[in-house]
Design an enzyme around this catalytic site. Structure first.
Site, PDB file in Angstrom:
ATOM      1  N   LYS A 242      11.443 -11.709   7.371  1.00  0.00           N
ATOM      2  CA  LYS A 242      10.608 -10.686   6.697  1.00  0.00           C
ATOM      3  C   LYS A 242      10.071 -11.311   5.477  1.00  0.00           C
ATOM      4  CE  LYS A 242      11.969  -5.864   5.021  1.00  0.00           C
ATOM      5  NZ  LYS A 242      13.015  -4.889   4.915  1.00  0.00           N
TER       6      LYS A 242
ATOM      7  N   ASP B 150      10.178   4.897  13.068  1.00  0.00           N
ATOM      8  CA  ASP B 150      10.019   3.329  13.189  1.00  0.00           C
ATOM      9  C   ASP B 150      11.195   2.645  12.600  1.00  0.00           C
ATOM     10  OD1 ASP B 150       8.421   4.598  10.749  1.00  0.00           O
ATOM     11  OD2 ASP B 150       8.556   2.527  10.235  1.00  0.00           O
ATOM     12  N   ASN B 151      11.881   3.388  11.551  1.00  0.00           N
ATOM     13  CA  ASN B 151      13.090   2.641  11.209  1.00  0.00           C
ATOM     14  C   ASN B 151      14.367   3.152  11.803  1.00  0.00           C
ATOM     15  OD1 ASN B 151      11.389   1.384   9.131  1.00  0.00           O
ATOM     16  ND2 ASN B 151      11.556   2.912   7.642  1.00  0.00           N
TER      17      ASN B 151
ATOM     18  N   GLY C  84       4.318  -5.764   9.898  1.00  0.00           N
ATOM     19  CA  GLY C  84       3.182  -6.029   9.131  1.00  0.00           C
ATOM     20  C   GLY C  84       3.478  -7.254   8.221  1.00  0.00           C
ATOM     21  N   ARG C  85       4.919  -7.508   8.071  1.00  0.00           N
ATOM     22  CA  ARG C  85       5.021  -8.537   7.038  1.00  0.00           C
ATOM     23  C   ARG C  85       6.297  -9.438   7.809  1.00  0.00           C
ATOM     24  NH1 ARG C  85       8.040  -6.392   1.831  1.00  0.00           N
ATOM     25  NH2 ARG C  85       8.864  -4.445   2.676  1.00  0.00           N
TER      26      ARG C  85
ATOM     27  N   ASP D  93       0.106  -7.402   1.941  1.00  0.00           N
ATOM     28  CA  ASP D  93      -0.047  -8.761   1.758  1.00  0.00           C
ATOM     29  C   ASP D  93       0.831  -9.452   2.611  1.00  0.00           C
ATOM     30  OD1 ASP D  93       2.368  -8.290   0.746  1.00  0.00           O
ATOM     31  OD2 ASP D  93       1.984  -9.024  -1.376  1.00  0.00           O
ATOM     32  N   GLY D  94       1.638  -8.886   3.425  1.00  0.00           N
ATOM     33  CA  GLY D  94       2.514  -9.486   4.395  1.00  0.00           C
ATOM     34  C   GLY D  94       3.854 -10.097   3.711  1.00  0.00           C
TER      35      GLY D  94
HETATM   36  P1  AMP Z   1       8.521  -0.053   5.800  1.00  0.00           P
HETATM   37  O1  AMP Z   1       8.339   1.163   4.861  1.00  0.00           O
HETATM   38  O2  AMP Z   1       9.291  -1.087   5.452  1.00  0.00           O
HETATM   39  O3  AMP Z   1       9.345   0.530   7.320  1.00  0.00           O
HETATM   40  O4  AMP Z   1       7.230  -0.296   6.464  1.00  0.00           O
HETATM   41  C1  AMP Z   1       6.272   0.632   7.017  1.00  0.00           C
HETATM   42  C2  AMP Z   1       5.177  -0.268   7.430  1.00  0.00           C
HETATM   43  O5  AMP Z   1       4.466  -0.937   6.552  1.00  0.00           O
HETATM   44  C3  AMP Z   1       5.352  -1.536   8.578  1.00  0.00           C
HETATM   45  O6  AMP Z   1       4.672  -1.508   9.658  1.00  0.00           O
HETATM   46  C4  AMP Z   1       5.390  -2.457   7.688  1.00  0.00           C
HETATM   47  O7  AMP Z   1       5.259  -3.825   8.412  1.00  0.00           O
HETATM   48  C5  AMP Z   1       4.295  -2.433   6.656  1.00  0.00           C
HETATM   49  N1  AMP Z   1       4.352  -3.038   5.429  1.00  0.00           N
HETATM   50  C6  AMP Z   1       5.246  -2.876   4.360  1.00  0.00           C
HETATM   51  N2  AMP Z   1       5.214  -4.028   3.426  1.00  0.00           N
HETATM   52  C7  AMP Z   1       3.991  -4.451   3.851  1.00  0.00           C
HETATM   53  C8  AMP Z   1       3.360  -5.642   2.980  1.00  0.00           C
HETATM   54  N3  AMP Z   1       3.764  -5.988   2.065  1.00  0.00           N
HETATM   55  N4  AMP Z   1       2.493  -6.407   3.896  1.00  0.00           N
HETATM   56  C9  AMP Z   1       1.949  -5.874   5.014  1.00  0.00           C
HETATM   57  N5  AMP Z   1       2.850  -4.749   5.740  1.00  0.00           N
HETATM   58  C10 AMP Z   1       3.799  -4.008   5.123  1.00  0.00           C
HETATM   59 MG    MG Z   2      10.007  -0.353   8.836  1.00  0.00          MG
END
Ligand code: AMP
Ligand code: MG
Length: 483
Positions: free
Chosen positions: A110, A249-250, A89-90, A122-123
């Site tokens: 990232k 997913d992590n 997502g980002r 917001d990506g």
């Molecule tokens: P994470 O907790 O970093 O593993 O992220 C979980 C999901 O949320 C993943 O699909 C990320 O790409 C998405 N994500 C996290 N932060 C953002 C952001 N600021 N904008 C868009 N997607 C996000």
């Molecule tokens: Mg992740």
């Protein structure tokens, strides 16, 4: 400009459903905050003729290297136990860089802007969180823990809105791949068995080149990923690392630590230690990391069932044999690691209780995890640090007796301990203080910290701050996702 990378794009040959082609969003004022010259050299990047401004453009997503083919990867995952569709997502993958030795690494930006998978996000990423990932991932690498690495942090010249206004930044993440358990979950849920077979073959060729192709690949892959994950978790337990968000997913297929969010290192030893503000039930607490890894592997196993046997019951039976081997395999590696932390060169019958009793003592005393093992290495041992503690004295006597039963005496034991017990870890209070300075524009404390952490096993004159935790800090530390 020539590309400093040598990109290939084999992941894309899996098919259109595996990704979205997506160019990084433009940035206002790209700048290079920190750049990892050692890593750039070890990747064989063509740095000649590259100026700082060129790197800032490439690594903030402002300009694309000519051989990049940027994509966001599709994946799903179980977050705190519940299935959900996710995807980058980002993060945007520029390509797979091939080193002069022929090794393949994902180069990912990232915080490079929105993608199809951003949902309401917001990506973008904050400077503070990206610097934190840089410091901790590099520290992990030097501690000898398999991990994604950080090539650079570039500023974007744009604000990012979280609980307050932050400076925005992009981290360049280098990883053996970004294939996750969640990638397999996505394919199993939304695509067909042919796509699953392609993904398995891709993972096999990339991470397990010695594994034969054929009817057993599904099961072989499960077993091989389990072996890597066990190795990884044992390293985390060794250095007191708490990942904090071990959603499927992590969890990488290559067995590297990925996705540094609410992670932190434990100061005072307690098996239930949790830092993440959203982990109310302690699902991802220190001591839960092994069973959670096993749970995640069960999810992976489920995705691979169609490739294990045409008969589902038979497939489940085969998968269970592998899954049930987890506790014993983990325990044997963990005990080998813990006994090495005590200076023992092999595991003997009573060693389990020697380890368990020390951990129990540490828990009761609230002793610092890292310093306890360093204390044992001191001339007078740990009892010099806790002179009045009768329980510790009894344990110490048992330990010394045990050491006498192995050849090489104290010197040999110290040599074993020095390799597995770090002198320096990224203590939370040091990381936070360096980040405070960095946010105010003073990068020197952070660069010094990165430097100190690049040689974590050798003691030197700057060790003291690494062995002292300010009163009250260890218990009150909280980390946040959504960075
Ligand atoms: P994470 O907790 O970093 O593993 O992220 C979980 C999901 O949320 C993943 O699909 C990320 O790409 C998405 N994500 C996290 N932060 C953002 C952001 N600021 N904008 C868009 N997607 C996000
Ligand atoms: Mg992740």
């Amino acid at each position: 400009m020539n590309s400093p990378f040598r990109f290939e794009h084999t992941y894309q040959s899996l098919g259109d459903a595996f990704f979205e082609s997506r160019i990084p969003s433009p940035v206002k004022g790209p700048g290079l905050v920190i750049f990892n010259h050692t890593l750039a050299a070890s990747l064989g990047l063509a740095t000649e003729g590259m100026k700082e401004g060129d790197w800032a453009q490439y690594l903030s997503g402002g300009i694309l290297p000519p051989d990049a083919s940027p994509i966001a990867q599709a994946y799903a995952g179980h977050q705190f136990g519940g299935f959900t569709m996710l995807g980058d997502g980002r993060a945007i993958l520029l390509g797979e860089h091939i080193t002069p030795e022929g090794r393949r690494f994902d180069v990912q930006l990232k915080g490079a802007g929105v993608t199809r998978y951003s949902r309401r996000g917001d990506g973008r990423a904050t400077l503070r969180a990206m610097l934190r990932e840089y410091v901790i991932s590099e520290a992990m690498h030097h501690l000898g823990v398999p991990t994604s690495r950080s090539l650079a942090v570039a500023s974007t010249g744009m604000s990012v809105y979280r609980e307050r206004v932050h400076d925005g930044a992009v981290l360049t993440r280098i990883a053996a791949s970004h294939l996750r358990v969640g990638t397999f979950e996505y394919v199993r849920r939304f695509l067909d068995v042919h796509a699953l077979q392609r993904l398995v073959d891709h993972a096999r060729q990339r991470h397990f080149p010695d594994m034969p192709a054929g009817p057993n690949t599904g099961l072989d892959l499960l077993d091989a990923v389990m072996e890597r994950q066990i190795g990884l978790i044992v390293h985390w337990m060794r250095v007191g690392f708490i990942h904090g968000v071990m959603n499927t997913d992590n969890m990488s297929i290559s067995g590297e630590t990925i996705d540094y969010g609410p992670c932190a290192f434990m100061d005072e030893y307690h098996p239930g230690t949790v830092f993440s503000s959203i982990d109310n039930n302690g699902r991802y607490a220190y001591a839960n990391q092994p069973p959670v890894a096993q749970w995640n592997l069960a999810v992976l196993a489920e995705t691979l069932l169609p490739l294990m046997d045409d008969n589902e019951e038979a497939a489940v039976a085969k998968a269970q044999v592998v899954l049930h081997s987890f506790p014993e395999r983990y325990l044997s590696k963990w005990l080998r690691m813990m006994t090495a932390k005590l200076g023992l060169d092999q595991v003997q019958a009573d060693d389990r209780s020697l380890v368990d009793d020390l951990l129990k003592w540490m828990e009761g005393r609230g002793a610092d995890f890292t310093n306890t093992f360093l204390g044992l290495e001191r001339e007078g041992g740990l009892i010099e640090v806790y002179p009045e503690d009768a329980g510790l004295q009894a344990w110490h006597a048992r330990w010394e007796q045990r050491l006498r039963r192995q050849p090489g005496g104290r010197d040999r034991a110290l040599a074993i301990m020095a390799e597995v017990n770090p002198v320096r870890i990224p203590r939370n209070h040091l990381v936070e203080s360096a980040l405070e300075h960095a946010e105010q524009g003073d990068l020197i404390p952070m660069k010094n910290l990165v430097d100190d952490l690049s040689d974590p096993y050798r003691s030197g004159r700057r060790d003291q701050p690494f062995q002292q935790v300010p009163e009250g800090h260890a218990r009150s530390y909280v980390t946040y996702c959504g960075t």
